[in-house]
Design a protein around this motif. Sequence first.
Motif, PDB file in Angstrom:
ATOM      1  N   GLY A 164       0.815  -1.197   0.000  1.00  0.00           N
ATOM      2  CA  GLY A 164       0.000   0.000   0.000  1.00  0.00           C
ATOM      3  C   GLY A 164       0.856   1.257   0.000  1.00  0.00           C
ATOM      4  N   ALA A 165       0.318   2.320  -0.601  1.00  0.00           N
ATOM      5  CA  ALA A 165       1.079   3.564  -0.727  1.00  0.00           C
ATOM      6  C   ALA A 165       1.119   4.364   0.566  1.00  0.00           C
ATOM      7  CB  ALA A 165       0.478   4.417  -1.852  1.00  0.00           C
ATOM      8  N   ARG A 166       0.110   4.181   1.422  1.00  0.00           N
ATOM      9  CA  ARG A 166      -0.009   5.027   2.604  1.00  0.00           C
ATOM     10  C   ARG A 166       1.229   4.975   3.511  1.00  0.00           C
ATOM     11  NH1 ARG A 166      -5.775   5.049   5.510  1.00  0.00           N
ATOM     12  NH2 ARG A 166      -5.440   2.824   5.209  1.00  0.00           N
ATOM     13  N   PRO A 167       1.678   3.789   3.966  1.00  0.00           N
ATOM     14  CA  PRO A 167       2.856   3.763   4.835  1.00  0.00           C
ATOM     15  C   PRO A 167       4.123   4.243   4.138  1.00  0.00           C
ATOM     16  CG  PRO A 167       2.219   1.535   4.201  1.00  0.00           C
ATOM     17  CD  PRO A 167       1.113   2.441   3.770  1.00  0.00           C
ATOM     18  N   VAL A 168       4.200   4.012   2.824  1.00  0.00           N
ATOM     19  CA  VAL A 168       5.382   4.461   2.070  1.00  0.00           C
ATOM     20  C   VAL A 168       5.442   5.978   2.036  1.00  0.00           C
ATOM     21  CG1 VAL A 168       6.457   4.477  -0.213  1.00  0.00           C
ATOM     22  CG2 VAL A 168       5.488   2.352   0.698  1.00  0.00           C
ATOM     23  N   ILE A 169       4.310   6.637   1.785  1.00  0.00           N
ATOM     24  CA  ILE A 169       4.301   8.096   1.719  1.00  0.00           C
ATOM     25  C   ILE A 169       4.561   8.708   3.098  1.00  0.00           C
ATOM     26  CG2 ILE A 169       2.838  10.112   1.263  1.00  0.00           C
ATOM     27  CD1 ILE A 169       1.493   8.465  -0.955  1.00  0.00           C
ATOM     28  N   VAL A 170       4.006   8.111   4.147  1.00  0.00           N
ATOM     29  CA  VAL A 170       4.273   8.606   5.503  1.00  0.00           C
ATOM     30  C   VAL A 170       5.770   8.534   5.803  1.00  0.00           C
ATOM     31  CG1 VAL A 170       3.931   8.140   7.956  1.00  0.00           C
ATOM     32  CG2 VAL A 170       1.980   8.098   6.398  1.00  0.00           C
ATOM     33  N   ALA A 171       6.398   7.405   5.487  1.00  0.00           N
ATOM     34  CA  ALA A 171       7.843   7.284   5.683  1.00  0.00           C
ATOM     35  C   ALA A 171       8.595   8.303   4.846  1.00  0.00           C
ATOM     36  CB  ALA A 171       8.299   5.867   5.339  1.00  0.00           C
ATOM     37  N   GLY A 172       8.134   8.519   3.610  1.00  0.00           N
ATOM     38  CA  GLY A 172       8.779   9.501   2.740  1.00  0.00           C
ATOM     39  C   GLY A 172       8.727  10.904   3.311  1.00  0.00           C
ATOM     40  N   SER A 173       7.578  11.276   3.900  1.00  0.00           N
ATOM     41  CA  SER A 173       7.472  12.618   4.475  1.00  0.00           C
ATOM     42  C   SER A 173       8.448  12.794   5.636  1.00  0.00           C
ATOM     43  CB  SER A 173       6.038  12.884   4.936  1.00  0.00           C
ATOM     44  OG  SER A 173       5.714  12.120   6.088  1.00  0.00           O
ATOM     45  N   LEU A 174       8.661  11.735   6.411  1.00  0.00           N
ATOM     46  CA  LEU A 174       9.597  11.813   7.534  1.00  0.00           C
ATOM     47  C   LEU A 174      11.040  11.936   7.049  1.00  0.00           C
ATOM     48  CD1 LEU A 174       8.004   9.137   9.904  1.00  0.00           C
ATOM     49  CD2 LEU A 174       7.766  11.625  10.000  1.00  0.00           C
ATOM     50  N   PHE A 175      11.414  11.148   6.047  1.00  0.00           N
ATOM     51  CA  PHE A 175      12.757  11.276   5.473  1.00  0.00           C
ATOM     52  C   PHE A 175      12.969  12.674   4.889  1.00  0.00           C
ATOM     53  CE2 PHE A 175      13.121   6.592   5.461  1.00  0.00           C
ATOM     54  CZ  PHE A 175      14.446   6.459   5.844  1.00  0.00           C
ATOM     55  N   TYR A 176      11.971  13.144   4.161  1.00  0.00           N
ATOM     56  CA  TYR A 176      12.055  14.440   3.485  1.00  0.00           C
ATOM     57  C   TYR A 176      12.263  15.557   4.516  1.00  0.00           C
ATOM     58  CZ  TYR A 176      11.006  17.061  -0.854  1.00  0.00           C
ATOM     59  OH  TYR A 176      11.082  17.812  -1.999  1.00  0.00           O
ATOM     60  N   GLY A 230      13.178  15.293   7.656  1.00  0.00           N
ATOM     61  CA  GLY A 230      14.424  15.095   8.380  1.00  0.00           C
ATOM     62  C   GLY A 230      15.627  15.582   7.595  1.00  0.00           C
ATOM     63  N   GLY A 231      15.624  15.337   6.270  1.00  0.00           N
ATOM     64  CA  GLY A 231      16.726  15.804   5.444  1.00  0.00           C
ATOM     65  C   GLY A 231      16.816  17.319   5.407  1.00  0.00           C
ATOM     66  N   LEU A 232      15.681  17.995   5.333  1.00  0.00           N
ATOM     67  CA  LEU A 232      15.681  19.459   5.327  1.00  0.00           C
ATOM     68  C   LEU A 232      16.146  20.017   6.667  1.00  0.00           C
ATOM     69  CD1 LEU A 232      12.331  20.086   3.428  1.00  0.00           C
ATOM     70  CD2 LEU A 232      14.642  20.387   2.528  1.00  0.00           C
ATOM     71  N   LEU A 233      15.702  19.391   7.769  1.00  0.00           N
ATOM     72  CA  LEU A 233      16.127  19.845   9.096  1.00  0.00           C
ATOM     73  C   LEU A 233      17.625  19.617   9.296  1.00  0.00           C
ATOM     74  CD1 LEU A 233      13.148  18.598  11.287  1.00  0.00           C
ATOM     75  CD2 LEU A 233      13.683  20.949  10.641  1.00  0.00           C
ATOM     76  N   LEU A 234      18.140  18.491   8.809  1.00  0.00           N
ATOM     77  CA  LEU A 234      19.574  18.223   8.919  1.00  0.00           C
ATOM     78  C   LEU A 234      20.372  19.262   8.143  1.00  0.00           C
ATOM     79  CD1 LEU A 234      21.850  16.399   9.896  1.00  0.00           C
ATOM     80  CD2 LEU A 234      21.463  14.939   7.900  1.00  0.00           C
ATOM     81  N   THR A 235      19.887  19.630   6.969  1.00  0.00           N
ATOM     82  CA  THR A 235      20.556  20.658   6.171  1.00  0.00           C
ATOM     83  C   THR A 235      20.503  22.009   6.871  1.00  0.00           C
ATOM     84  OG1 THR A 235      19.915  19.477   4.158  1.00  0.00           O
ATOM     85  CG2 THR A 235      20.624  21.757   3.906  1.00  0.00           C
ATOM     86  N   ALA A 236      19.350  22.318   7.481  1.00  0.00           N
ATOM     87  CA  ALA A 236      19.199  23.602   8.158  1.00  0.00           C
ATOM     88  C   ALA A 236      20.105  23.712   9.378  1.00  0.00           C
ATOM     89  CB  ALA A 236      17.741  23.802   8.577  1.00  0.00           C
ATOM     90  N   GLY A 237      20.311  22.596  10.080  1.00  0.00           N
ATOM     91  CA  GLY A 237      21.049  22.639  11.337  1.00  0.00           C
ATOM     92  C   GLY A 237      22.541  22.423  11.218  1.00  0.00           C
ATOM     93  N   LEU A 272      24.142  14.435   3.440  1.00  0.00           N
ATOM     94  CA  LEU A 272      23.253  13.481   4.113  1.00  0.00           C
ATOM     95  C   LEU A 272      21.806  13.956   4.110  1.00  0.00           C
ATOM     96  CD1 LEU A 272      25.459  12.513   7.203  1.00  0.00           C
ATOM     97  CD2 LEU A 272      24.935  11.086   5.227  1.00  0.00           C
ATOM     98  N   GLY A 273      21.609  15.258   4.274  1.00  0.00           N
ATOM     99  CA  GLY A 273      20.269  15.802   4.372  1.00  0.00           C
ATOM    100  C   GLY A 273      19.623  16.041   3.010  1.00  0.00           C
ATOM    101  N   ALA A 274      20.095  17.086   2.307  1.00  0.00           N
ATOM    102  CA  ALA A 274      19.501  17.431   1.005  1.00  0.00           C
ATOM    103  C   ALA A 274      19.806  16.380  -0.047  1.00  0.00           C
ATOM    104  CB  ALA A 274      20.018  18.790   0.544  1.00  0.00           C
ATOM    105  N   GLY A 275      20.884  15.612   0.160  1.00  0.00           N
ATOM    106  CA  GLY A 275      21.246  14.597  -0.821  1.00  0.00           C
ATOM    107  C   GLY A 275      20.547  13.272  -0.578  1.00  0.00           C
ATOM    108  N   LEU A 276      20.946  12.560   0.482  1.00  0.00           N
ATOM    109  CA  LEU A 276      20.457  11.205   0.693  1.00  0.00           C
ATOM    110  C   LEU A 276      19.030  11.159   1.248  1.00  0.00           C
ATOM    111  CD1 LEU A 276      23.713   9.566   2.140  1.00  0.00           C
ATOM    112  CD2 LEU A 276      22.885   9.577  -0.212  1.00  0.00           C
ATOM    113  N   ALA A 277      18.776  11.888   2.352  1.00  0.00           N
ATOM    114  CA  ALA A 277      17.456  11.791   2.984  1.00  0.00           C
ATOM    115  C   ALA A 277      16.355  12.356   2.098  1.00  0.00           C
ATOM    116  CB  ALA A 277      17.475  12.520   4.330  1.00  0.00           C
ATOM    117  N   VAL A 278      16.604  13.505   1.481  1.00  0.00           N
ATOM    118  CA  VAL A 278      15.590  14.084   0.587  1.00  0.00           C
ATOM    119  C   VAL A 278      15.375  13.184  -0.622  1.00  0.00           C
ATOM    120  CG1 VAL A 278      15.075  16.022  -0.946  1.00  0.00           C
ATOM    121  CG2 VAL A 278      15.918  16.452   1.365  1.00  0.00           C
ATOM    122  N   GLY A 279      16.445  12.576  -1.139  1.00  0.00           N
ATOM    123  CA  GLY A 279      16.298  11.655  -2.264  1.00  0.00           C
ATOM    124  C   GLY A 279      15.399  10.474  -1.919  1.00  0.00           C
ATOM    125  N   LEU A 280      15.593   9.917  -0.709  1.00  0.00           N
ATOM    126  CA  LEU A 280      14.726   8.822  -0.273  1.00  0.00           C
ATOM    127  C   LEU A 280      13.284   9.297  -0.082  1.00  0.00           C
ATOM    128  CD1 LEU A 280      17.089   7.079   2.315  1.00  0.00           C
ATOM    129  CD2 LEU A 280      16.399   6.200   0.078  1.00  0.00           C
TER     130      LEU A 280
END
Length: 420
Positions: free
Chosen positions: A80-92, A94-101, A110-118
């Motif tokens: 199902g797409a629902r759990p995948v999209i929820v996980a994607g929003s968390l990775f996304y 998290g990657g932006l917050l890692l880049t900001a901090g 790690l942030g804008a590259g790997l986490a946002v890509g996932l």
Amino acid sequence: MPPDPSASPSFTPAALTIVAAGAAVMAISIGVRATLGVFVLPLSMLHHWPVSTFSLALAVHNLLWGLVQPLVGGLADRHGARPVIVAGSLFYAGGLLLTAGGSDPAAAMLGAGLAVGLGLSAASFPVVLALVGRAVPADRRSLAMGLAIAGGSLGQVILPPLGGVLIEGQGVTVALVALAAITLAMAPLALLLTERRPADAAPLSAPTTDSVYAPLAAAWKSGAYRLVVIGFFACGFQLAFISIHLPGHLSLCGMPPGAGANALALMGLFNVAGCWICGSLGSRYSLPRLLAILYGLRAIAVAGFLAVPLSEASLIGFSALTGFTWLATVPLTSALIAHLFGPRDLGLLFGTAFLSHQLGSFLGVWAGGWAFDLTGSYQSVWAAAGALGLIAAILHAAISDRPVFTPRCRPPEPASNVLH
């Protein structure tokens, strides 16, 4: 040719909810991604990085997005797409917050590259469109996907200017945190994306093969599928090259500084109309022929752009025609794959085609920079973009829209690979 849409009823309220929620998810995921380009110079100046540092992180997320998309799409098909999209929003987020901090280049990678890509791989076109495609009857599939993409395209019009305002008024760090908060909104939206499968789609509980990739191995035996995958490479090359290097090309030609941004914004507006119109046409006419026309129009647009002296009028004409075809290939390509092979494994099969698209994107961005460093001009890559459009048009004209096989039956022998 797909069935006459007048033969089936309009979208049910449940299907409309899925289309609207899917459009909102894509508006956020793709809109935030488009906004990251606004951060390249401000973030580099803030941390005293070379511009290439953050640019490389963005290139990596582009490539990673494509590399993991088949796997993520296959997981969404099975669970199902629902759990995948929820996980994607968390990775996304998290990657932006890692880049900001972080002030270290590793944080950006790690942030804008790997986490946002996932995050993008889990909450963008292949996963969302596969769900939308399974929620409606076959003769409404192209239209539903076109509407979802058209709605999602509004994110590319709204969020980049918002990002610029936030950077100017609040600073880079606050702007990135705000974008992270916006991406978290994809999680509650995902709760609206329930699996509602029409009669032509097998249920999720239907027997499946042991391997997630088994449907891909079967589809790859079809020449039709291979041509779709190759043609989508051209789409990625063209879009990435134009979106990244058009502003620089216009500056070299003496156009005003804001000409590139205005041209891209105009493309975004015409893209909304193109996705809706082409999605509607896909419910009535041959999907391969429509794709051949779109790629042909892109080739004509590039050829005209190079042949006609550059002016404000010629730039508007190029932006309008290119914008109309910009993402219009996406709902038609995903609908074609669902039409040929059935909607059950659409996340995996379209995800693999999207990998080809992203490889083209990576090459288009890199080739533009390489050509400019070598020759001081983008002309050779413009020519390649036009030639690839012509090749993709020819490849799609060779595909029949006769279904190859469905999820409920075995694929036929390779000899019936729907090629003329």
